[in-house]
Write a protein that holds these residues in place. Structure first.
Motif, PDB file in Angstrom:
ATOM      1  N   VAL A  80    -112.617 105.248  35.855  1.00  0.00           N
ATOM      2  CA  VAL A  80    -112.224 106.094  36.926  1.00  0.00           C
ATOM      3  C   VAL A  80    -110.976 105.768  37.647  1.00  0.00           C
ATOM      4  CG1 VAL A  80    -112.938 107.061  39.274  1.00  0.00           C
ATOM      5  CG2 VAL A  80    -114.534 106.875  37.452  1.00  0.00           C
ATOM      6  N   LEU A  81    -110.901 104.491  37.930  1.00  0.00           N
ATOM      7  CA  LEU A  81    -109.646 103.986  38.372  1.00  0.00           C
ATOM      8  C   LEU A  81    -108.347 104.259  37.453  1.00  0.00           C
ATOM      9  CD1 LEU A  81    -107.986 102.464  40.602  1.00  0.00           C
ATOM     10  CD2 LEU A  81    -108.646 100.515  39.392  1.00  0.00           C
ATOM     11  N   ALA A  82    -108.948 103.934  36.315  1.00  0.00           N
ATOM     12  CA  ALA A  82    -107.792 103.993  35.097  1.00  0.00           C
ATOM     13  C   ALA A  82    -107.106 105.476  34.902  1.00  0.00           C
ATOM     14  CB  ALA A  82    -108.425 103.563  33.841  1.00  0.00           C
ATOM     15  N   TYR A  83    -108.006 106.483  35.147  1.00  0.00           N
ATOM     16  CA  TYR A  83    -107.615 107.735  35.108  1.00  0.00           C
ATOM     17  C   TYR A  83    -106.973 108.141  36.371  1.00  0.00           C
ATOM     18  CZ  TYR A  83    -109.620 108.891  30.720  1.00  0.00           C
ATOM     19  OH  TYR A  83    -110.020 108.953  29.196  1.00  0.00           O
ATOM     20  N   GLU A  84    -107.509 107.797  37.494  1.00  0.00           N
ATOM     21  CA  GLU A  84    -106.788 108.115  38.578  1.00  0.00           C
ATOM     22  C   GLU A  84    -105.213 107.530  39.035  1.00  0.00           C
ATOM     23  OE1 GLU A  84    -110.356 108.006  42.178  1.00  0.00           O
ATOM     24  OE2 GLU A  84    -109.522 105.954  41.365  1.00  0.00           O
TER      25      GLU A  84
ATOM     26  N   VAL B 153    -106.496  95.924  27.928  1.00  0.00           N
ATOM     27  CA  VAL B 153    -108.015  96.087  27.841  1.00  0.00           C
ATOM     28  C   VAL B 153    -108.655  97.164  28.703  1.00  0.00           C
ATOM     29  CG1 VAL B 153    -110.015  94.713  28.502  1.00  0.00           C
ATOM     30  CG2 VAL B 153    -108.143  93.553  27.352  1.00  0.00           C
ATOM     31  N   LEU B 154    -107.906  97.263  29.911  1.00  0.00           N
ATOM     32  CA  LEU B 154    -108.300  98.250  30.752  1.00  0.00           C
ATOM     33  C   LEU B 154    -107.958  99.748  30.486  1.00  0.00           C
ATOM     34  CD1 LEU B 154    -109.278  99.513  33.662  1.00  0.00           C
ATOM     35  CD2 LEU B 154    -106.706  99.149  34.533  1.00  0.00           C
ATOM     36  N   GLU B 155    -107.048  99.957  29.572  1.00  0.00           N
ATOM     37  CA  GLU B 155    -106.794 101.378  28.885  1.00  0.00           C
ATOM     38  C   GLU B 155    -107.966 101.414  27.832  1.00  0.00           C
ATOM     39  OE1 GLU B 155    -103.556 103.316  25.938  1.00  0.00           O
ATOM     40  OE2 GLU B 155    -103.023 101.711  27.381  1.00  0.00           O
ATOM     41  N   LEU B 156    -108.148 100.270  27.100  1.00  0.00           N
ATOM     42  CA  LEU B 156    -109.242 100.605  25.877  1.00  0.00           C
ATOM     43  C   LEU B 156    -110.646 100.744  26.622  1.00  0.00           C
ATOM     44  CD1 LEU B 156    -107.996  97.785  23.644  1.00  0.00           C
ATOM     45  CD2 LEU B 156    -107.493 100.198  23.511  1.00  0.00           C
ATOM     46  N   ILE B 157    -110.716  99.995  27.664  1.00  0.00           N
ATOM     47  CA  ILE B 157    -112.141 100.339  28.454  1.00  0.00           C
ATOM     48  C   ILE B 157    -112.359 101.962  28.612  1.00  0.00           C
ATOM     49  CG2 ILE B 157    -113.565 100.057  30.501  1.00  0.00           C
ATOM     50  CD1 ILE B 157    -112.323  97.163  30.599  1.00  0.00           C
ATOM     51  N   ALA B 158    -111.059 102.565  29.473  1.00  0.00           N
ATOM     52  CA  ALA B 158    -111.028 103.752  29.858  1.00  0.00           C
ATOM     53  C   ALA B 158    -111.275 104.733  28.781  1.00  0.00           C
ATOM     54  CB  ALA B 158    -109.886 104.024  30.565  1.00  0.00           C
TER      55      ALA B 158
ATOM     56  N   GLY C  18    -103.398 106.805  36.516  1.00  0.00           N
ATOM     57  CA  GLY C  18    -102.651 107.239  35.335  1.00  0.00           C
ATOM     58  C   GLY C  18    -102.446 106.102  34.290  1.00  0.00           C
ATOM     59  N   VAL C  19    -102.990 105.079  34.318  1.00  0.00           N
ATOM     60  CA  VAL C  19    -103.230 103.916  33.331  1.00  0.00           C
ATOM     61  C   VAL C  19    -103.499 104.700  31.865  1.00  0.00           C
ATOM     62  CG1 VAL C  19    -104.121 102.104  32.268  1.00  0.00           C
ATOM     63  CG2 VAL C  19    -103.584 102.070  34.858  1.00  0.00           C
ATOM     64  N   VAL C  20    -104.240 105.894  32.075  1.00  0.00           N
ATOM     65  CA  VAL C  20    -104.820 106.602  30.761  1.00  0.00           C
ATOM     66  C   VAL C  20    -104.816 108.056  31.460  1.00  0.00           C
ATOM     67  CG1 VAL C  20    -106.660 107.368  29.361  1.00  0.00           C
ATOM     68  CG2 VAL C  20    -106.421 104.709  29.842  1.00  0.00           C
ATOM     69  N   ARG C  21    -104.317 108.988  30.605  1.00  0.00           N
ATOM     70  CA  ARG C  21    -104.195 110.246  30.792  1.00  0.00           C
ATOM     71  C   ARG C  21    -105.078 111.012  29.760  1.00  0.00           C
ATOM     72  NH1 ARG C  21    -100.421 111.176  34.680  1.00  0.00           N
ATOM     73  NH2 ARG C  21     -98.865 109.569  34.968  1.00  0.00           N
ATOM     74  N   PRO C  22    -105.942 112.187  30.476  1.00  0.00           N
ATOM     75  CA  PRO C  22    -106.448 112.924  29.400  1.00  0.00           C
ATOM     76  C   PRO C  22    -105.837 113.581  28.335  1.00  0.00           C
ATOM     77  CG  PRO C  22    -107.031 113.345  31.738  1.00  0.00           C
ATOM     78  CD  PRO C  22    -105.857 112.648  31.903  1.00  0.00           C
ATOM     79  N   ALA C  23    -106.305 113.413  27.262  1.00  0.00           N
ATOM     80  CA  ALA C  23    -105.471 113.751  26.209  1.00  0.00           C
ATOM     81  C   ALA C  23    -105.478 115.218  25.967  1.00  0.00           C
ATOM     82  CB  ALA C  23    -105.986 113.504  24.888  1.00  0.00           C
TER      83      ALA C  23
END
Length: 220
Positions: free
Chosen positions: A209-213, A164-169, A215-220
């Motif tokens: 912000v936390l998800a990107y910081e 869910v965190l990843e999808l929010i991000a 690495g839960v999600v990485r910019p494509a």
């Protein structure tokens, strides 16, 4: 239910224009405005609005300093902060989100986007202007490091909560997450609440912000 709004911007025409747009909506009401950050803090303490529109670049006390002071005062109920910027990527926006702002948008956005933005943040959702979110996230998280406690807190999330965190991000709404996971929207709301509580985050904007910081999600 009427959403009350306070406007802080050093340009009188901007304040007047925003007031006219928002007051024209039956469910929105402007309760005050200010031309600088210091006056904005005082006005917010007095009027206790649901949403504060804060221009990032203001005299006396800029929007970032004003946001920090408003959050420090722990006003109840807690107002939602929507940062306004004239640039696609403003150096201050990232820190504003870290402080607890619910999002940001461009000052020259269409009127419909402004009213929608106020309603979105008033409802507790994050607002990251679609046209600039990707570039902003890539730049803002490139060399950032989250607090160690939040990195450790990620380990307490269940597999579904992390999903869910990843999808929010990735910018999905609760309804979109529910459709993606094939669950009820209320179930998603429960998961979102648990994610925010475990990670000690104020709202979805900080979760992004936390998800990107981390690495839960990485910019494509």
């Amino acid at each position: 239910m009427t959403v009350t709004v306070f406007i802080a911007d050093d340009q009188a025409m901007v304040r007047q224009g925003f007031r006219a747009l928002l007051d024209a909506e039956p469910d929105l009401s402007v309760v005050g405005d200010a031309a600088d950050g210091k006056a904005a803090v005082a006005g917010v303490l007095e009027t206790r609005p649901d949403v504060v529109l804060l221009d990032i670049r203001m005299p006396v006390m800029n929007g970032l300093e004003a946001a920090a002071e408003i959050m420090r005062r722990r006003i109840q109920p807690e107002p939602r902060l929507l940062m306004l910027t004239t640039f696609d990527v403003d150096d201050y926006v990232y820190e504003a989100l870290r402080l607890g702002a619910s999002g940001f948008m461009l000052k020259d956005a269409p009127a419909a986007e402004l009213t929608r933005a106020v309603r979105v943040v008033a409802a507790g959702d994050a607002l990251l202007a679609p046209s600039i979110t990707r570039r902003f996230i890539e730049e803002a998280t490139r060399n950032r490091r989250p607090p160690a406690r939040q990195t450790r807190a990620l380990e307490t999330l269940t597999v579904r909560e992390r999903e869910v965190l990843e999808l929010i991000a990735r910018g999905m709404s609760n309804a979109e997450i529910a459709e993606h996971l094939v669950v009820a929207e209320q179930t998603v709301k429960t998961h979102v609440g648990r994610v925010l509580a475990k990670l000690q985050l104020r709202d979805r904007a900080q979760a992004v912000v936390l998800a990107y910081e981390t690495g839960v999600v990485r910019p494509a």
